[in-house]
Design a protein around this motif. Structure first.
Motif, short mmCIF file in Angstrom:
data_model
loop_
_atom_site.label_atom_id
_atom_site.label_comp_id
_atom_site.label_asym_id
_atom_site.label_seq_id
_atom_site.Cartn_x
_atom_site.Cartn_y
_atom_site.Cartn_z
N LEU A 292 10.05 -13.26 47.89
CA LEU A 292 10.18 -11.91 47.34
C LEU A 292 8.89 -11.12 47.56
O LEU A 292 8.92 -9.94 47.91
CB LEU A 292 10.50 -11.98 45.85
N GLN A 295 8.45 -10.01 51.14
CA GLN A 295 9.33 -8.86 51.40
C GLN A 295 8.70 -7.59 50.86
O GLN A 295 8.68 -6.55 51.54
CB GLN A 295 10.69 -9.11 50.76
N HIS A 321 11.60 -6.70 41.47
CA HIS A 321 11.29 -7.91 42.24
C HIS A 321 9.98 -8.54 41.81
O HIS A 321 9.84 -9.77 41.83
CB HIS A 321 11.26 -7.56 43.73
N ALA A 325 9.94 -12.32 40.55
CA ALA A 325 9.11 -13.33 41.21
C ALA A 325 8.20 -14.01 40.20
O ALA A 325 8.02 -15.24 40.23
CB ALA A 325 8.28 -12.68 42.32
#
Length: 390
Positions: A292, A295, A321, A325
């Motif tokens: 994550l 990204q 996110h 995470a």
């Protein structure tokens, strides 16, 4: 910057055992040992976000995060303080050059911050008088500068939020950081009493917005470093979580050989199927958190390189996110802690410290799971996010 990052990362990797060894002393002192600070300084950690023109390394967000995660493998508190100083230095790169010239007098300048508007700035001559108190001021005990959020109160009754950069020695530091988590961050309360702040050390975001609305062209963000304030802060903070989880896995594996399971006939915990499942679950959560983050960092870097702003949906996703995470990293540590037997509660065992540190960090307002997922969900539904922190 690849070579610079590799050099810092290699130097930090070498000191991870010493940072971990100093963990108990750090907790007892409620602040980082001088040895930790000296080792991190020598490794170049405090120069990561300083622009090259001031002798710094100017590492990207992803590169900074990689270093911060490695520090957390050794000492969560050292990583969190390093993160605060690095993120604050990055923020200064967005301010006028006159202010930057005053702040970046050396590559490894240390800047702490208080980002609740619990102070006031009253115009006075060619500057302002600052008064206020800021809690949870992580890293203040070792900082050169304090970057505080305060309310400008003008004689005509108008107000604005502003950011003030003030030398740390102008603040009183209370000895009040007595916590059960991140004990060594020295996140004490700082107080300013009638401190004069030059006008060019005060940044008023609303004035910049008004200038833009009037068609006045403002300087662009530093090349490849205009990540967007809140997206940067949310995404960068996850690095410490990931490093704590990696460190917890290291420690668990180091303690495993020769360990049995008490009150059973198992003399080797590593042979028990439950241990295999626990390790797989923890490792997968760490990998998910890492994926994550990669990204997010890729998206943020792409936009910064193109001088493009993130969309509202992308900014909301960064918040969601980041928190998700962090949650995966926290759950990984919980699994490893619960699989470690009663001896793990001893203060001499670093894993207990990693466990309570990540538990406390997960309560931080920036990274709280429920708050951030709510914002992301509202934006997905096309609703007002109901927060300016995007």
């Amino acid at each position: 910057m690849q070579q610079a990052k590799d050099d810092v990362l290699a130097a930090v990797r070498d000191i991870v055992p010493k940072l971990r060894e100093n963990g108990l002393e750090a907790e007892q002192r409620r602040w980082l040992p001088e040895e930790n600070l000296a080792l991190l300084e020598k490794a170049g950690v405090f120069a990561m976000a300083t622009p090259q023109r001031y002798g710094g390394l100017d590492l990207s967000l992803a590169e900074q995060a990689e270093v911060l995660a490695e520090i957390a493998r050794g000492c969560p508190s050292s990583s969190w303080v390093s993160m605060v100083w690095a993120s604050s230095a990055w923020m200064v790169t967005l301010f006028p050059e006159e202010l930057q010239d005053d702040i970046f007098t050396r590559p490894g300048v240390r800047i702490s911050g208080g980002f609740s508007p619990t102070g006031t700035l009253v115009p006075s001559g060619d500057g302002y008088v600052l008064n206020g108190t800021w809690g949870f001021n992580s890293g203040c005990r070792g900082a050169d500068w304090n970057m505080m959020l305060a309310i400008v109160q003008r004689p005509d009754g108008t107000t604005d939020e502003a950011i003030a950069l003030v030398p740390m020695d102008r603040f009183a530091i209370a000895d009040d950081w007595v916590a059960s988590s991140l004990t060594a961050t020295g996140s004490s309360t700082t107080t300013a009493t009638d401190v004069f702040v030059p006008a060019h050390h005060v940044v008023i975001p609303a004035e910049a917005e008004a200038a833009m609305a009037a068609g006045i062209e403002l300087p662009p963000p530093p090349p490849g470093r205009g990540y967007g304030l809140y997206s940067f802060l949310f995404a960068q903070s996850v690095a410490t979580f990931i490093g704590i989880a990696r460190g917890a896995l290291d420690i668990f594996l180091e303690r495993l050989p020769g360990r049995g399971i008490s009150q059973t006939q198992w003399t080797d915990q590593s042979q028990h199927p439950l241990t295999h499942i626990q390790l797989g679950a923890a490792a997968s959560r760490i990998a998910a958190a890492e994926a994550l983050c990669q990204q997010m960092y890729g998206l943020l870097q792409d936009r910064a390189d193109r001088y493009e702003e993130l969309t509202l949906a992308e900014r909301a996703a960064i918040r969601g996110h980041s928190a998700y995470a962090a949650q995966q990293a926290k759950e990984a540590v919980e699994i490893l802690y619960n699989a470690s037997g009663a001896s793990v509660i001893k203060r001499a065992v670093p894993l207990q410290r990693f466990h309570h540190d990540i538990q406390g960090l997960a309560l931080h307002g920036w990274i709280l799971l429920s708050t951030n997922l709510e914002v992301q969900g509202r934006v997905i539904l096309g609703l007002d996010p109901q927060t300016p922190l995007l």
